[in-house]
Design a protein around this motif. Structure first.
Motif, short mmCIF file in Angstrom:
data_model
loop_
_atom_site.label_atom_id
_atom_site.label_comp_id
_atom_site.label_asym_id
_atom_site.label_seq_id
_atom_site.Cartn_x
_atom_site.Cartn_y
_atom_site.Cartn_z
N SER A 39 2.41 0.91 1.10
CA SER A 39 3.34 1.42 2.10
C SER A 39 4.00 2.72 1.64
O SER A 39 4.34 3.57 2.47
CB SER A 39 4.41 0.36 2.41
OG SER A 39 5.07 -0.06 1.23
N GLU A 41 2.54 5.12 -0.11
CA GLU A 41 1.58 6.20 0.15
C GLU A 41 1.61 6.60 1.63
O GLU A 41 1.58 7.79 1.96
CB GLU A 41 0.17 5.75 -0.23
CG GLU A 41 -0.88 6.82 0.01
CD GLU A 41 -2.28 6.37 -0.36
OE1 GLU A 41 -3.22 7.18 -0.19
OE2 GLU A 41 -2.44 5.23 -0.82
N ARG A 42 1.70 5.61 2.52
CA ARG A 42 1.78 5.94 3.95
C ARG A 42 3.02 6.76 4.25
O ARG A 42 2.97 7.73 5.03
CB ARG A 42 1.78 4.65 4.77
CG ARG A 42 0.47 3.88 4.71
CD ARG A 42 0.38 2.85 5.82
NE ARG A 42 1.41 1.83 5.72
CZ ARG A 42 1.29 0.71 5.01
NH1 ARG A 42 0.19 0.50 4.30
NH2 ARG A 42 2.26 -0.17 4.98
N LEU A 43 4.14 6.38 3.64
CA LEU A 43 5.38 7.13 3.85
C LEU A 43 5.23 8.57 3.38
O LEU A 43 5.63 9.51 4.08
CB LEU A 43 6.52 6.45 3.08
CG LEU A 43 7.85 7.20 3.00
CD1 LEU A 43 8.46 7.34 4.39
CD2 LEU A 43 8.82 6.47 2.08
N ARG A 45 2.45 10.36 3.01
CA ARG A 45 1.48 11.10 3.82
C ARG A 45 2.00 11.40 5.22
O ARG A 45 1.66 12.45 5.80
CB ARG A 45 0.17 10.32 3.91
CG ARG A 45 -0.59 10.23 2.59
CD ARG A 45 -1.95 9.59 2.79
NE ARG A 45 -2.70 9.46 1.56
CZ ARG A 45 -3.41 10.43 0.99
NH1 ARG A 45 -3.47 11.62 1.57
NH2 ARG A 45 -4.07 10.22 -0.15
N GLU A 46 2.82 10.52 5.77
CA GLU A 46 3.24 10.67 7.15
C GLU A 46 4.58 11.40 7.32
O GLU A 46 4.77 12.12 8.29
CB GLU A 46 3.32 9.29 7.82
CG GLU A 46 1.97 8.60 7.95
CD GLU A 46 2.09 7.16 8.44
OE1 GLU A 46 3.23 6.73 8.76
OE2 GLU A 46 1.06 6.47 8.49
N GLN A 47 5.50 11.21 6.38
CA GLN A 47 6.86 11.72 6.58
C GLN A 47 7.35 12.72 5.54
O GLN A 47 8.31 13.43 5.79
CB GLN A 47 7.84 10.54 6.63
CG GLN A 47 7.56 9.55 7.75
CD GLN A 47 8.62 8.48 7.85
OE1 GLN A 47 9.80 8.77 7.88
NE2 GLN A 47 8.21 7.22 7.89
N TYR A 62 -2.72 13.85 -2.48
CA TYR A 62 -1.98 12.70 -3.01
C TYR A 62 -2.93 11.76 -3.73
O TYR A 62 -3.96 11.36 -3.18
CB TYR A 62 -1.27 11.95 -1.87
CG TYR A 62 -0.30 10.90 -2.36
CD1 TYR A 62 0.98 11.26 -2.76
CD2 TYR A 62 -0.67 9.56 -2.43
CE1 TYR A 62 1.87 10.30 -3.22
CE2 TYR A 62 0.21 8.61 -2.90
CZ TYR A 62 1.48 8.98 -3.28
OH TYR A 62 2.36 8.04 -3.75
N ARG A 235 9.29 -2.54 -0.51
CA ARG A 235 8.05 -3.01 0.12
C ARG A 235 8.36 -4.14 1.10
O ARG A 235 7.78 -4.22 2.19
CB ARG A 235 7.06 -3.46 -0.94
CG ARG A 235 6.55 -2.33 -1.82
CD ARG A 235 5.46 -2.82 -2.77
NE ARG A 235 4.98 -1.76 -3.64
CZ ARG A 235 4.05 -0.89 -3.30
NH1 ARG A 235 3.49 -0.94 -2.11
NH2 ARG A 235 3.66 0.03 -4.16
N GLU A 242 7.66 -4.18 9.96
CA GLU A 242 6.38 -4.27 10.66
C GLU A 242 6.18 -5.65 11.29
O GLU A 242 5.13 -5.90 11.90
CB GLU A 242 5.24 -3.97 9.68
CG GLU A 242 5.22 -2.53 9.19
CD GLU A 242 4.13 -2.28 8.17
OE1 GLU A 242 3.30 -3.19 7.94
OE2 GLU A 242 4.10 -1.17 7.59
#
Length: 347
Positions: A39, A41-43, A45-47, A62, A235, A242
Motif C-alpha cells: 500500500s 508503494e501505491r501511495l 506512485r499515485e500521490q 521507484y 497498513r 478499503e
C-alpha cells in the motif's frame, strides 16, 4: 537495476527554410527512490511522485522492497550507488548512516517545521511516525468468539492457533514483535531470551506461516486465511479504508514506535533533485497524504481534521506514549538474533 546514463533524453534537428538549425529538447533526469512495497508503494506512485516529477522535470523510478533489502542494495552498490533516495525504517537507517551511505541533508525552511524527534541525524530524517502493533480481523474474531489481545504476550494464547501469521525477525516489523514480546515476558533489548522462549513455547504453535513480506500479510488478511498478525498500523488503516474489518490492538506494554525515514544517498548523480525530494516528502501537502494513509506527520504545520488524526501518533504527547526501541543495542545484536531466529523459530 541497470547502470544509469543521465545524458539528454533527445536532441532534435529541425530543417528550416533559412538553413540547418539545431533545436534542443530539454533533458530529463532519472532519479531512483527505494522504499516499501504494498500500500505504501501505491501511495508513492499515485500521490507523491507525480507532483514531484511535474515540478522538477525529473523521472522517478521507484524500487520496492523491505528495509533490509534496500540496506543490502546500498551495501552491494557501495562503490557506485544506483539509489538516490533511500526510504527505510529507523533501525536500518541508523545502520545506513553509520556505514556512510547517506549524504548530509541540506538546510531548508521546511526542516524548521519538523519535530526534533524526527531528526535522526544530519544525514537522515523521518517523514512519518508509524506504529507497530497487533492487528486483527474483527469479523473473524466475532464469528469465532476469539478474545481480543491486551498484551504482546497474548500472541501465544492457544485460542489463536491457526489464526496467526507474522513476518520474520529479519524485518523491522518482525523484530519489533520479538522485542515487545520479550518486554511483555520480563526481558527486553538487553535480555532477549524471554522473547525467544515465548515464541518457541507458545507463539510458534499458533502460526500458520511466516510471510515473506508485509504485502503478503495483507493478502492473507484480505483472504481471511488469518485473523491476527503484527503490522505497521498505517497498513491496517489503509486496508480498513478499503473495507477490510481490521482493528488495532493497544497492548498494555505499548505499541512500538516505527519511524519511517529517508536519506539522500552519497554519490548520487542527481544530488539537487534528491535534496528536493526530501523536502517534498516533508511538505505539509505530502505530509497530509501520508497522514491519511496512517503515518503521524512530522511537520507541525500539517493541518488535519479530527477524523484524519484518528489512530495516528500526532504531537509530542502521543509520541511519548509509544514504546521506543533501543536501536543502538538492537543493531549490535541483530545479526545474531536473526541467525538464532532462523535456526530456532522460523525453521
Amino acid at each position: 537495476m541497470q547502470k544509469r546514463y543521465r545524458r539528454p533524453a533527445a536532441v532534435g534537428l529541425a530543417f528550416l527554410a533559412t538553413g540547418l538549425v539545431a533545436s534542443r529538447v530539454s533533458a530529463q533526469d532519472t532519479m531512483y527512490v527505494a522504499g516499501y512495497g504494498g500500500s505504501f508503494e501505491r501511495l508513492m506512485r499515485e500521490q507523491v511522485i507525480p507532483s514531484f516529477e511535474k515540478a522538477n522535470n525529473v523521472k522517478v523510478e521507484y524500487v520496492a522492497g523491505q528495509s533490509t533489502a534496500t540496506l543490502a542494495k546500498l551495501q552491494a552498490q557501495r562503490s557506485k550507488q544506483e539509489i538516490d533516495v533511500a526510504i527505510v525504517d529507523d533501525g536500518p537507517m541508523y545502520q545506513a548512516v553509520q556505514f556512510g551511505f547517506c549524504a548530509p541533508i541540506q538546510k531548508a525552511p521546511v526542516l524548521d517545521d519538523v519535530y526534533p524527534i524526527a531528526k535522526l541525524a544530519d544525514q537522515a530524517v523521518a517523514f512519518g511516525i508509524g506504529v507497530t502493533a497487533p492487528v486483527y480481523n474483527a469479523k473473524i474474531f466475532k464469528e469465532k468468539g476469539l478474545p481480543v489481545p491486551t498484551s504482546w504476550a497474548d500472541l501465544g494464547n492457544p485460542a489463536y492457533k491457526g489464526q496467526l501469521a507474522l513476518l520474520g525477525a529479519a524485518s523491522t516489523t518482525g523484530l519489533h514483535g520479538l522485542i515487545m514480546v520479550a518486554r511483555a515476558t520480563g526481558g527486553g533489548e538487553p535480555n532477549i531470551e524471554p522473547g525467544f522462549k515465548a515464541f518457541k513455547d507458545g507463539i510458534r504453535p499458533n502460526i500458520v506461516t511466516f510471510a515473506p513480506s508485509a504485502p503478503k500479510l495483507e493478502e492473507l488478511l484480505q483472504s481471511g486465511e488469518i485473523a491476527l498478525t503484527v503490522v505497521s498500523r498505517s497498513r491496517a488503516v489503509a486496508l480498513k479504508k478499503e473495507g477490510l474489518p481490521l482493528e488495532t490492538v493497544e497492548p498494555k506494554e505499548g505499541a512500538a514506535a516505527l519511524m519511517v525515514t529517508m536519506c539522500p544517498v552519497v554519490d548520487s548523480d542527481v544530488p539537487a533533485q534528491a535534496q528536493k525530494f526530501v523536502q517534498h516528502m516533508l511538505s505539509p501537502e505530502i505530509q497530509k497524504a501520508f497522514a491519511k494513509a496512517g503515518y503521524g506527520p512530522v511537520n507541525r504545520k500539517t493541518e488535519l481534521s479530527e477524523d484524519e488524526k484518528a489512530g495516528l501518533a500526532v504531537g509530542d504527547e502521543a509520541v511519548g506514549k509509544l514504546a521506543k526501541i533501543d536501536w543502538p543495542t538492537v543493531n549490535q545484536n541483530r545479526a545474531a538474533w536473526t541467525q538464532r531466529w532462523n535456526r530456532e523459530i522460523e525453521r
